[in-house]
Design an enzyme around this catalytic site. Structure first.
Site, PDB file in Angstrom:
ATOM      1  CG  HIS A 113      -0.383   0.268   2.527  1.00 14.49           C
ATOM      2  ND1 HIS A 113      -0.053  -0.728   3.422  1.00 14.49           N
ATOM      3  CD2 HIS A 113      -0.051   1.426   3.139  1.00 14.49           C
ATOM      4  CE1 HIS A 113       0.448  -0.191   4.516  1.00 14.49           C
ATOM      5  NE2 HIS A 113       0.462   1.119   4.374  1.00 14.49           N
ATOM      6  CG  ASP A 143       0.127  -4.082   2.777  1.00 14.69           C
ATOM      7  OD1 ASP A 143       0.206  -3.541   1.658  1.00 14.69           O
ATOM      8  OD2 ASP A 143       0.139  -3.443   3.841  1.00 14.69           O
ATOM      9  CG  ASN A 215       6.218   4.145  12.061  1.00 16.27           C
ATOM     10  OD1 ASN A 215       5.642   4.951  12.788  1.00 16.27           O
ATOM     11  ND2 ASN A 215       7.505   3.859  12.185  1.00 16.27           N
ATOM     12  CB  SER A 216       3.105   1.736   6.177  1.00 14.48           C
ATOM     13  OG  SER A 216       1.941   1.905   6.937  1.00 14.48           O
ATOM     14  N   GLY A 272     -10.301 -24.435  -1.093  1.00 16.94           N
ATOM     15  CA  GLY A 272     -11.624 -24.255  -1.681  1.00 16.94           C
ATOM     16  C   GLY A 272     -12.752 -24.492  -0.699  1.00 16.94           C
ATOM     17  CB  VAL A 273     -13.269 -25.114   2.645  1.00 20.54           C
ATOM     18  CG1 VAL A 273     -13.259 -26.527   2.108  1.00 20.54           C
ATOM     19  CG2 VAL A 273     -11.947 -24.771   3.323  1.00 20.54           C
ATOM     20  CB  VAL A 274     -16.641 -20.677   3.151  1.00 15.67           C
ATOM     21  CG1 VAL A 274     -16.987 -19.578   4.146  1.00 15.67           C
ATOM     22  CG2 VAL A 274     -16.522 -20.109   1.748  1.00 15.67           C
TER      23      VAL A 274
END
Length: 473
Positions: A113, A143, A215-216, A272-274
């Protein structure tokens, strides 16, 4: 001769002084660490051209560039806008962040970001010299971004092992909060393996180190001067630091960097699962001794889990021998596996322990979306739950890849309303039984036991989850 009182006072003062000296001796001294590490910590600035809407006065666009930003924005909001593509201006947006050099030939790690959509990236070293950076690759899911600057014998940092960190251990951050280069803050590790919303594949390190904008992308050090994480984000309600910050483990970041360097992209394991968390009531309803594991709420069509035989309602307890204490442990572990490798899952199914071995797939760029449209059919009501349901049409079953299920048309006062059911929800399982029709749903609901945790699988806006409830009678 001194009195007893004066002797006691002297002894008390000496005791207090000794306690202060002992306390000071136990506090870490960061000075040597900062001196050695600072040269390899960099400030990152970016430039990006952003389209700016034009404004019109008497058919002409006035020049507002000389005005302070707050006045320019005020005038722009109050003036008629120039039609799109007819003379709109572009302004230059800038951002600041941090990073650190990981190789003497110029590879730099930072956050995605910090450099996202940048037209130009500049890296400023501790000696104030600036180098233009090339973006090697980014991975929005973690990120992490990898940059390359041209240089030789550049200062580098020692890289540690984040999995060896312990909660309560001292850590230190160096970065450029609000553009103040090489600011140093310190704290302790508050927790490990944190899962954050939309960040399922990063087991974040939580600290109380002060982290602020700028700081990122900067490094998080242990007391040995080794980088153990990349400072990434904070939790805040005020917009400023509130004592809760999160860092990407360096082990995860380096794995991403190696893949970006080799191919420019990142591939990670996928089942492939929730899944969802197992709370006390769900544990009871699935026959578990304690709340633990990852409950499979949804198996995606033609995914690795479906091909490997995983079923909705399975509770995954271990993966390759590693315990799944909370549901977030599963994507953290599977994400590190190479697509095509094998994973052995120990799970609970229908009250019995089972072992399933399946081949790990590759996480797709975009997740599958399940659709749920309005259904038609004969309306049936279950007075015990206080919900009116109808059968799903064949088209709706096909669109959502369901063998059965019922659509909630109305929710009256009763248990259904208390547990948060809404019109439009699709119920696919009740009391660990698949629901194939509205008639079957009514029969299962009628036979539900009283005063015992009962599970229900609900599909809402394409996402499935299990909820539990108890009927009073």
């Amino acid at each position: 001769m001194p009195s007893f009182k004066s002797c006691s006072a002297v002894l008390a003062a000496l005791l207090m002084l000794s306690q202060v000296l002992v306390a000071r001796a136990e506090l870490p001294d960061f000075t040597e660490l900062v001196e050695q590490a600072s040269p390899a910590v960099v400030n990152i600035s970016t430039r990006q051209k952003v389209a700016q809407p034009g404004v019109v006065i008497n058919g002409q666009m006035p020049d507002l560039e000389g005005l302070p930003p707050m006045f320019r924005e005020f005038f722009e909001r109050g003036m008629p806008q120039m039609p799109k593509g007819q003379g709109g201006r572009q302004r230059e947006a800038q951002s600041l962040g941090s990073g650190f050099i990981i190789s003497a030939d110029g590879y730099v790690l930072t956050n995605n970001h910090v450099v996202a959509d940048a037209d130009e990236i500049m890296v400023r070293l501790s000696d104030r010299s600036e180098l233009q950076a090339k973006l090697v690759g980014t991975d929005p899911r973690t990120d992490v971004a990898l940059l390359k600057v041209e240089g030789k014998n550049l200062p580098t940092l020692k890289l540690g092992k984040s999995d060896e960190l312990k909660v309560g251990e001292w850590v230190l951050a160096i970065g450029s909060p609000f553009g103040f280069d090489h600011s140093v803050t310190a704290g302790i590790v508050s927790a490990k393996g944190r899962s954050l919303p939309n960040e399922n594949y990063v087991p974040f390190i939580q600290t109380d180190v002060a982290i602020n904008p700028g700081n990122s992308g900067g490094p998080l050090f242990n007391l040995d001067g080794e980088v153990v994480g990349i400072n990434s984000q904070i939790y805040t309600r005020s917009g400023g630091f509130m004592g809760v910050s999160f860092a990407i483990p360096i082990d995860v970041a380096l794995s991403v960097a190696d893949q970006l360097k080799a191919s420019g992209k990142v591939s990670r394991g996928w089942l492939g699962v929730v899944i969802q968390e197992v709370n006390k009531d769900l544990a009871e309803s699935f026959g578990l001794d304690k709340p633990a594991g990852a409950l499979v709420a949804q198996v995606l069509d033609k995914g690795p889990a479906q091909q490997g035989g995983l079923l909705v309602g399975d509770v995954i307890l271990t993966a390759n021998g590693q315990p799944i204490v909370v549901s977030g442990d599963l994507p953290h572990l599977v994400g590190t596996l190479k697509p095509g490798s094998k994973v052995v899952l120990d799970l609970m199914r229908d009250g019995e322990r089972k072992t399933v071995s399946l081949e790990v797939g590759s996480l797709p760029d975009e997740g599958n979306q399940l659709l749920a449209d309005e259904a038609s059919g004969v309306e049936r009501n279950s007075n015990r739950l206080g919900v009116s349901v109808v059968d799903l049409t064949a088209e709706q079953k096909q669109a959502a890849d369901l063998a059965g299920g019922v659509l909630i048309k109305d929710v009256q006062q009763g248990p259904g309303a208390l547990i948060g059911l809404r019109p439009g929800d699709v119920i696919t399982h009740l009391n660990n039984q698949p629901v194939l029709s509205a008639k079957q749903f009514a029969e299962v609901a009628k036979a539900l036991p009283a005063k015992r945790s009962v599970s229900m699988r609900v599909l809402r806006q394409g996402r499935a989850s299990f909820i539990t409830f108890k009927l009073a009678e």
